[in-house]
Design a protein around this motif. Sequence first.
Motif, PDB file in Angstrom:
ATOM      1  N   VAL A  85      37.819  42.859  59.958  1.00 59.72           N
ATOM      2  CA  VAL A  85      37.941  42.213  58.648  1.00 59.72           C
ATOM      3  C   VAL A  85      38.233  43.184  57.506  1.00 59.72           C
ATOM      4  CG1 VAL A  85      36.468  40.275  59.294  1.00 59.72           C
ATOM      5  CG2 VAL A  85      35.420  42.308  58.312  1.00 59.72           C
ATOM      6  N   GLU A  86      38.119  44.479  57.729  1.00 57.65           N
ATOM      7  CA  GLU A  86      38.239  45.439  56.635  1.00 57.65           C
ATOM      8  C   GLU A  86      39.674  45.562  56.143  1.00 57.65           C
ATOM      9  OE1 GLU A  86      37.275  49.405  57.870  1.00 57.65           O
ATOM     10  OE2 GLU A  86      38.300  49.156  59.783  1.00 57.65           O
ATOM     11  N   TYR A  87      39.789  46.161  54.954  1.00 55.29           N
ATOM     12  CA  TYR A  87      41.116  46.393  54.380  1.00 55.29           C
ATOM     13  C   TYR A  87      41.925  47.333  55.254  1.00 55.29           C
ATOM     14  CZ  TYR A  87      44.864  48.246  51.558  1.00 55.29           C
ATOM     15  OH  TYR A  87      46.102  48.632  51.130  1.00 55.29           O
ATOM     16  N   ARG A  88      43.173  46.983  55.459  1.00 55.59           N
ATOM     17  CA  ARG A  88      44.141  47.853  56.105  1.00 55.59           C
ATOM     18  C   ARG A  88      45.478  47.637  55.403  1.00 55.59           C
ATOM     19  NH1 ARG A  88      42.314  49.653  61.174  1.00 55.59           N
ATOM     20  NH2 ARG A  88      40.598  48.461  62.069  1.00 55.59           N
ATOM     21  N   PRO A  89      46.268  48.686  55.235  1.00 58.71           N
ATOM     22  CA  PRO A  89      47.600  48.500  54.668  1.00 58.71           C
ATOM     23  C   PRO A  89      48.548  47.913  55.713  1.00 58.71           C
ATOM     24  CG  PRO A  89      47.243  50.815  55.175  1.00 58.71           C
ATOM     25  CD  PRO A  89      45.946  50.112  55.453  1.00 58.71           C
ATOM     26  N   ILE A 285      40.853  34.829  56.990  1.00 62.28           N
ATOM     27  CA  ILE A 285      39.850  35.061  55.950  1.00 62.28           C
ATOM     28  C   ILE A 285      40.515  35.404  54.622  1.00 62.28           C
ATOM     29  CG2 ILE A 285      37.762  36.342  55.377  1.00 62.28           C
ATOM     30  CD1 ILE A 285      37.584  37.092  58.359  1.00 62.28           C
ATOM     31  N   THR A 286      40.014  34.779  53.559  1.00 63.83           N
ATOM     32  CA  THR A 286      40.470  35.099  52.208  1.00 63.83           C
ATOM     33  C   THR A 286      39.264  35.416  51.334  1.00 63.83           C
ATOM     34  OG1 THR A 286      40.447  32.775  51.535  1.00 63.83           O
ATOM     35  CG2 THR A 286      42.515  33.641  52.424  1.00 63.83           C
ATOM     36  N   ALA A 301      33.028  34.520  43.736  1.00 66.26           N
ATOM     37  CA  ALA A 301      34.090  35.524  43.806  1.00 66.26           C
ATOM     38  C   ALA A 301      33.787  36.550  44.891  1.00 66.26           C
ATOM     39  CB  ALA A 301      34.229  36.226  42.456  1.00 66.26           C
ATOM     40  N   HIS A 302      34.839  36.974  45.564  1.00 65.36           N
ATOM     41  CA  HIS A 302      34.805  38.091  46.519  1.00 65.36           C
ATOM     42  C   HIS A 302      33.947  37.820  47.756  1.00 65.36           C
ATOM     43  CE1 HIS A 302      36.824  40.169  43.329  1.00 65.36           C
ATOM     44  NE2 HIS A 302      35.771  40.119  42.538  1.00 65.36           N
ATOM     45  N   GLU A 303      33.548  36.582  47.979  1.00 63.26           N
ATOM     46  CA  GLU A 303      32.821  36.254  49.206  1.00 63.26           C
ATOM     47  C   GLU A 303      33.806  35.640  50.197  1.00 63.26           C
ATOM     48  OE1 GLU A 303      28.674  34.602  49.185  1.00 63.26           O
ATOM     49  OE2 GLU A 303      29.687  32.892  50.117  1.00 63.26           O
ATOM     50  N   PRO A 304      33.745  36.041  51.482  1.00 58.41           N
ATOM     51  CA  PRO A 304      34.744  35.572  52.443  1.00 58.41           C
ATOM     52  C   PRO A 304      34.782  34.049  52.582  1.00 58.41           C
ATOM     53  CG  PRO A 304      33.463  37.389  53.359  1.00 58.41           C
ATOM     54  CD  PRO A 304      32.782  36.984  52.086  1.00 58.41           C
ATOM     55  N   VAL A 305      35.995  33.535  52.624  1.00 58.95           N
ATOM     56  CA  VAL A 305      36.244  32.134  52.947  1.00 58.95           C
ATOM     57  C   VAL A 305      36.981  32.130  54.282  1.00 58.95           C
ATOM     58  CG1 VAL A 305      37.388  29.995  52.267  1.00 58.95           C
ATOM     59  CG2 VAL A 305      36.335  31.463  50.520  1.00 58.95           C
TER      60      VAL A 305
END
Length: 401
Positions: A85-89, A285-286, A301-305
């Motif tokens: 789930v983490e950020y990746r480019p 996931i957004t 805000a900023h909580e996974p949907v």
Amino acid sequence: MSAPQDVRVPIYSPEFAADPHGHYRRMRSEYGALVPVEMWPGVPATLVIDYSVAVRILNDPLHFPADPRMWQQSVPADMPILPMVEYRPNAIRTSGAAHARYRKALSDALAGIDLFAVRGIVERSAVHIVNGFATEGHADILGQYALPMVFSVFCEILGCPPEIGQRVAAASAAMFDGVDTATVNAQMGAALLDLTTLKRAQPGDDVATRLVQDPAELSDEEMVHQLVLLFAAGVEPPVNLIANTLLLMLTDDRFISALDAPPLPTAVAIDERLATDPPMANYCITYPPQPILIEKFLLPAHEPVIISMTACNTDPAMKGGSLDNGWNLAFSSGDHACPAAARPYGRLLAQEVIDQLFDYLPEVRLAVPPEELVWRPGPFHRALTELPVTFPPVRFPFPAT
């Protein structure tokens, strides 16, 4: 008002994995479209189980972007599911112009897959893998057949040598099972950097080469993260689609030969599984950047949907069911949906792998009652731990094609 927070449903638990459809029914009755869940112990999220709400969210990237960086600051850096789930480019964890750039490069690379070649690769791989257990009369058809089949075919299509592929396989399995975040990322990154270096020096007719040669001029780091996405999407989900489809075909009379009617074909079973039990059950996931009102509930805000593709596909409000109508969410929807070029490959791969098994072992049968099978816990996948089967032992190995 805010979404109900009193009791969160743990979607990572063995109990949830054992009976997800029962949980979805109870969720629908108790909560409606939006369900407060834990995606991991102590990590809150909202699960969307209503089809129309899911489509609205998936097609609104302005209010529901896929970039998790703000949320990521609030969770432990060693959370086992973080690699998923983490950020990746890459094309799945970015939004806006960056996402468009990565997505086009990925789609163009996948568009070069020769589906006729896929059939040949499956045929060549199947005989060697089946011969590894055919004389035994029994096998775990998930671990001994589906996994090595999918992995070997995907590595050939990608242009990944076996040595690098085995390193990726170990890290990829750990990533889906939520094991040791730092180790998973280190193993995966090192192997895929080696693959990137190889493809820059020795290009071929494969997906990885098309990516490194794309006009987007992806850096080594960007290449590694596109390849992480390709392996995550190109191995584990197809393996589980194959195993889950085989389970359906081995337990449902519609797919078993009878005197009064021919069995339904493999393609029908695959479509049914994609509609009712896709291999990625809860994902897409957004992370809304501001609080937003949906269905009378204020999402923080900023909580996974998280979109439950399974629950949305089986939403009773969508009368007539999602089978054979093109609207089910197995491949998601909107800007982050599975690239169109990848879908025929995934379906064809599953069908060819299954049909090859039945060609070699037509009398294969489930070795245990279906209720004794164990489903792997985890917030995202729909995956068996194993699929034991029996069949009349083969006296001599099948000749290579």
